[in-house]
Design a protein around this motif. Structure first.
Motif, PDB file in Angstrom:
ATOM      1  N   LEU A 118     -38.689  14.327 -68.931  1.00 18.96           N
ATOM      2  CA  LEU A 118     -39.056  13.352 -69.960  1.00 18.96           C
ATOM      3  C   LEU A 118     -40.439  13.648 -70.526  1.00 18.96           C
ATOM      4  CD1 LEU A 118     -38.682  10.730 -71.551  1.00 18.96           C
ATOM      5  CD2 LEU A 118     -39.539   9.483 -69.542  1.00 18.96           C
ATOM      6  N   LEU A 119     -41.404  13.947 -69.635  1.00 24.14           N
ATOM      7  CA  LEU A 119     -42.762  14.244 -70.096  1.00 24.14           C
ATOM      8  C   LEU A 119     -42.789  15.523 -70.916  1.00 24.14           C
ATOM      9  CD1 LEU A 119     -44.829  13.321 -66.903  1.00 24.14           C
ATOM     10  CD2 LEU A 119     -44.447  11.958 -68.949  1.00 24.14           C
ATOM     11  N   PHE A 120     -41.985  16.509 -70.545  1.00 24.66           N
ATOM     12  CA  PHE A 120     -41.898  17.745 -71.328  1.00 24.66           C
ATOM     13  C   PHE A 120     -41.392  17.447 -72.741  1.00 24.66           C
ATOM     14  CE2 PHE A 120     -41.763  21.548 -68.186  1.00 24.66           C
ATOM     15  CZ  PHE A 120     -42.908  21.072 -67.566  1.00 24.66           C
ATOM     16  N   LYS A 121     -40.374  16.574 -72.838  1.00 14.51           N
ATOM     17  CA  LYS A 121     -39.844  16.227 -74.163  1.00 14.51           C
ATOM     18  C   LYS A 121     -40.881  15.478 -74.999  1.00 14.51           C
ATOM     19  CE  LYS A 121     -34.937  16.101 -72.924  1.00 14.51           C
ATOM     20  NZ  LYS A 121     -33.711  15.254 -72.799  1.00 14.51           N
ATOM     21  N   LEU A 122     -41.632  14.594 -74.344  1.00 19.48           N
ATOM     22  CA  LEU A 122     -42.698  13.883 -75.062  1.00 19.48           C
ATOM     23  C   LEU A 122     -43.758  14.853 -75.561  1.00 19.48           C
ATOM     24  CD1 LEU A 122     -43.244  10.708 -72.835  1.00 19.48           C
ATOM     25  CD2 LEU A 122     -42.289  10.793 -75.142  1.00 19.48           C
ATOM     26  N   LEU A 123     -44.105  15.835 -74.744  1.00 18.94           N
ATOM     27  CA  LEU A 123     -45.102  16.826 -75.151  1.00 18.94           C
ATOM     28  C   LEU A 123     -44.586  17.665 -76.320  1.00 18.94           C
ATOM     29  CD1 LEU A 123     -47.824  18.108 -74.737  1.00 18.94           C
ATOM     30  CD2 LEU A 123     -46.902  19.455 -72.859  1.00 18.94           C
ATOM     31  N   ASP A 124     -43.314  18.032 -76.286  1.00 17.08           N
ATOM     32  CA  ASP A 124     -42.721  18.794 -77.393  1.00 17.08           C
ATOM     33  C   ASP A 124     -42.692  17.973 -78.681  1.00 17.08           C
ATOM     34  OD1 ASP A 124     -42.220  21.127 -75.944  1.00 17.08           O
ATOM     35  OD2 ASP A 124     -40.305  20.371 -75.194  1.00 17.08           O
ATOM     36  N   LEU A 168     -53.855  20.183 -65.457  1.00 18.76           N
ATOM     37  CA  LEU A 168     -53.099  21.012 -66.413  1.00 18.76           C
ATOM     38  C   LEU A 168     -53.217  22.503 -66.089  1.00 18.76           C
ATOM     39  CD1 LEU A 168     -53.957  19.207 -69.776  1.00 18.76           C
ATOM     40  CD2 LEU A 168     -51.727  19.279 -68.656  1.00 18.76           C
ATOM     41  N   LYS A 169     -54.270  22.892 -65.389  1.00 18.71           N
ATOM     42  CA  LYS A 169     -54.456  24.294 -65.001  1.00 18.71           C
ATOM     43  C   LYS A 169     -53.936  24.583 -63.595  1.00 18.71           C
ATOM     44  CE  LYS A 169     -58.737  24.470 -67.705  1.00 18.71           C
ATOM     45  NZ  LYS A 169     -60.209  24.605 -67.640  1.00 18.71           N
ATOM     46  N   LEU A 170     -53.396  23.550 -62.944  1.00 18.55           N
ATOM     47  CA  LEU A 170     -53.033  23.665 -61.535  1.00 18.55           C
ATOM     48  C   LEU A 170     -51.664  24.329 -61.380  1.00 18.55           C
ATOM     49  CD1 LEU A 170     -54.043  23.025 -58.724  1.00 18.55           C
ATOM     50  CD2 LEU A 170     -52.977  20.785 -58.896  1.00 18.55           C
ATOM     51  N   LYS A 171     -51.619  25.621 -61.625  1.00 18.29           N
ATOM     52  CA  LYS A 171     -50.392  26.376 -61.421  1.00 18.29           C
ATOM     53  C   LYS A 171     -50.416  26.961 -60.014  1.00 18.29           C
ATOM     54  CE  LYS A 171     -49.824  27.472 -66.307  1.00 18.29           C
ATOM     55  NZ  LYS A 171     -49.658  28.518 -67.337  1.00 18.29           N
ATOM     56  N   LEU A 172     -49.360  26.660 -59.255  1.00 20.23           N
ATOM     57  CA  LEU A 172     -49.342  27.059 -57.850  1.00 20.23           C
ATOM     58  C   LEU A 172     -49.544  28.558 -57.680  1.00 20.23           C
ATOM     59  CD1 LEU A 172     -46.470  24.815 -56.446  1.00 20.23           C
ATOM     60  CD2 LEU A 172     -48.926  24.527 -56.171  1.00 20.23           C
ATOM     61  N   LEU A 187     -47.476  18.537 -65.827  1.00 20.55           N
ATOM     62  CA  LEU A 187     -47.305  19.248 -67.101  1.00 20.55           C
ATOM     63  C   LEU A 187     -47.825  20.680 -67.061  1.00 20.55           C
ATOM     64  CD1 LEU A 187     -48.384  16.482 -69.648  1.00 20.55           C
ATOM     65  CD2 LEU A 187     -46.068  17.213 -69.120  1.00 20.55           C
ATOM     66  N   ALA A 188     -48.340  21.121 -65.907  1.00 20.01           N
ATOM     67  CA  ALA A 188     -49.041  22.410 -65.847  1.00 20.01           C
ATOM     68  C   ALA A 188     -48.168  23.586 -66.243  1.00 20.01           C
ATOM     69  CB  ALA A 188     -49.606  22.627 -64.453  1.00 20.01           C
ATOM     70  N   ASN A 189     -46.863  23.531 -65.973  1.00 21.56           N
ATOM     71  CA  ASN A 189     -45.983  24.664 -66.265  1.00 21.56           C
ATOM     72  C   ASN A 189     -45.370  24.609 -67.650  1.00 21.56           C
ATOM     73  OD1 ASN A 189     -46.268  26.084 -63.813  1.00 21.56           O
ATOM     74  ND2 ASN A 189     -44.910  24.632 -62.797  1.00 21.56           N
ATOM     75  N   HIS A 190     -45.721  23.607 -68.437  1.00 18.90           N
ATOM     76  CA  HIS A 190     -45.214  23.537 -69.807  1.00 18.90           C
ATOM     77  C   HIS A 190     -45.934  24.579 -70.666  1.00 18.90           C
ATOM     78  CE1 HIS A 190     -44.290  22.022 -73.834  1.00 18.90           C
ATOM     79  NE2 HIS A 190     -43.309  21.338 -73.297  1.00 18.90           N
ATOM     80  N   PRO A 191     -45.214  25.253 -71.589  1.00 15.62           N
ATOM     81  CA  PRO A 191     -45.866  26.284 -72.427  1.00 15.62           C
ATOM     82  C   PRO A 191     -47.042  25.761 -73.237  1.00 15.62           C
ATOM     83  CG  PRO A 191     -43.477  26.440 -72.596  1.00 15.62           C
ATOM     84  CD  PRO A 191     -43.763  25.196 -71.831  1.00 15.62           C
TER      85      PRO A 191
END
Length: 526
Positions: free
Chosen positions: A185-191, A71-75, A233-237
């Protein structure tokens, strides 16, 4: 029930260790050794054997830990010369030096010597992150470099674990390359998961079920699966909110990992000697990090603080050993615990230590400076906005209509880039980083708006502005009256309570509306 005794003893020893300022995991490891000693005593009617349940809990803790790393792995934070170069060079040099030394000193094979060198090359993500967080230095330049190097080390550890496990993937493993397509899809689930238990369940579903069991089903490492789903999911707010929601669950499961190591057997003389020798060579690890950071043009101060945060051995080394060298788990566990005993107090004294050693250390600095450590000049800026969240952005946009000599600062690189793309004059800077204040030039600034969300950042900014001799107007906002008082004591001229000002604004809009209404009615009547 052995489980009740495990939990009780782990809590008591963890609390005792924490009370003296050391990481509680040393207490959990000690609890395992105590239980192992009790089990070896026939006169005591207690035999807390490691059960399948404890091993399973330990594995779940490792998977959740890797998921949160993902989750912290931002390029953006990893693809930097000092991070990639520093971590790879340190890993390579450590293995080249430690492996032959271990082979010559111990009666072991080259494979075992190399895997031990690999395990000892890593630094503790848990300890370093906790130390930096407690000192509020995670977002400081040296904090970002340290975390980036730790992430790179975690990736190296994951690669080593996958190779050591010797798993042969099936043809279905090619599905992994299509996982990025699931991001929307994963972003929508997280939201849709909200902020409560559904958020935690989503994280566990992705880390343990889809990442863990899913990857094992196609012949891949479950650890790799947990990391990849976290990285998606790392780039999701809300990625960091998800990481925080899983933090306690992950820590509880990791207790099982350290208990399992301790219960596995008591350390013998050889294990203790190995740990002491490893502790004696620990300074070499820190010195190597320091000079590597200077090689990438960091200042002596940043290099020293980064190297000190990384001068320890890692719990990830234990995870690698659990797969590749299970017979070395106990000696490595003692080594990690001993390194924590040394590293934790030193990191609490990091800044005074640097002040004492700085005359000797600055002589090794490069004449060229890292771009992130160059002096910041505000030029002819007249008004400065610090913090570009909703409040700071609103203040900036309103001021921009009448003031051309306007600049804003923010410590979030992604946010800075977004504002720059929208045409705002925003640059990266972290108010909690002393390096920023040491290099700041603000000859024409007359007023500063403190709009950061963190109260400590506002307090530091107000104090440092006055310490630098700034005599202009400083205004801030906050949610609470006691914080407003502290900000003013730190040097601000005025502090506005956010909710109170919102209420005043709503009332003024209402009054303007109802005072205009009779005039509109009279115009229509005439």
């Amino acid at each position: 029930m052995p489980e009740a005794i495990w939990i009780s003893l782990a809590f008591v020893l963890g609390l005792l260790i924490k009370s003296i300022g050391l990481p509680p995991l040393i207490g959990y490891l000690g609890a395992g050794f105590v239980l192992s000693a009790i089990a070896a005593t026939p006169s005591i009617p207690l035999y807390p054997e490691p059960t399948a349940a404890l091993a399973h809990i330990a594995h779940l803790g490792v998977l959740l830990m890797l998921f949160t790393v993902g989750l912290k792995l931002k390029l953006r934070s990893v693809i930097r010369p000092e991070v990639i170069g520093g971590s790879l060079l340190h890993f390579g040099i450590t293995c080249l030096v430690f492996a032959p030394g271990l082979y010559l000193l111990l009666d072991i094979t080259w494979y075992v010597a190399f895997m031990l060198a690999v395990a000892l090359s890593f630094s503790s993500t848990v300890l370093a992150a906790k130390v930096l967080e407690n000192k509020r230095e995670l977002r400081a330049f040296h904090g970002r470099v340290s975390i980036g190097i730790l992430i790179m080390q975690d990736l190296i550890a994951l690669l080593v674990m996958s190779l050591a496990a010797g798993q042969t993937p099936s043809g279905w493993a090619l599905i992994v390359f299509g996982l990025p397509l699931l991001r929307p899809l994963l972003f929508k689930l997280l939201d849709a998961s909200g902020h409560d238990e559904l958020l935690v369940l989503l994280g566990m579903l992705l880390a343990l079920v889809l990442g863990g069991l899913g990857f094992e089903a196609v012949g891949l490492s479950s650890e790799l699966g947990a990391l990849i789903f976290g990285a998606i999911l790392a780039n999701h707010p809300r990625s960091q909110e998800l990481a925080k929601s899983l933090w306690s669950v992950k820590e509880i499961f990791l207790v099982g990992f350290f208990l399992q190591i301790g219960i596995g057997g008591l350390p013998d003389t050889d294990a203790i000697v190995f740990a002491i020798v490893a502790a004696l060579v620990l300074p070499i690890k820190g010195i190597l990090f320091f000079f590597l950071m200077l090689l990438f043009r960091l200042r002596a101060r940043s290099g020293f603080l980064t190297s000190l945060a990384l001068t320890n051995y890692s719990e990830f080394g234990l995870i690698v050993a659990s797969i590749a060298l299970p017979e070395w788990l106990v000696p490595l566990a003692i080594t990690v615990a001993l390194s924590f005993l040394i590293s934790a107090p030193l990191n609490r004294l990091a800044h005074p230590l640097y002040e004492r050693l700085s005359p000797r250390l600055v002589r090794f600095e490069s004449q060229k400076r890292h771009p992130d450590e160059l002096p910041i000049s505000l030029g002819d800026t007249r008004i400065l906005v610090m913090g570009m969240g909703r409040t700071g952005t609103a203040a900036y946009d309103w001021l921009q209509t009448t003031e051309a000599r306007l600049m804003a600062l923010d410590s979030d690189l992604a946010k800075v880039e977004r504002h720059q793309a929208q045409g705002r004059n925003v640059v990266y800077a972290d108010a909690e980083d002393n390096t920023f204040w040491e290099a700041l030039h603000m000859p024409a600034v007359e007023a500063v708006v403190l709009a950061m969300s963190d109260i400590e950042a506002k307090l530091i900014a107000a104090r440092m502005l006055r310490k630098l001799g700034f005599t202009g107007y400083i205004v801030a906002h906050t949610m609470f009256a006691d914080e407003a008082e502290r900000i003013c004591e730190a040097g601000a001229d005025n502090t506005y309570l956010t909710m109170s000002e919102t209420g005043v604004a709503l009332a003024s809009h209402l009054l303007s509306r109802i005072t205009q209404a009779p005039a509109l009615h009279s115009e229509k009547a005439s």
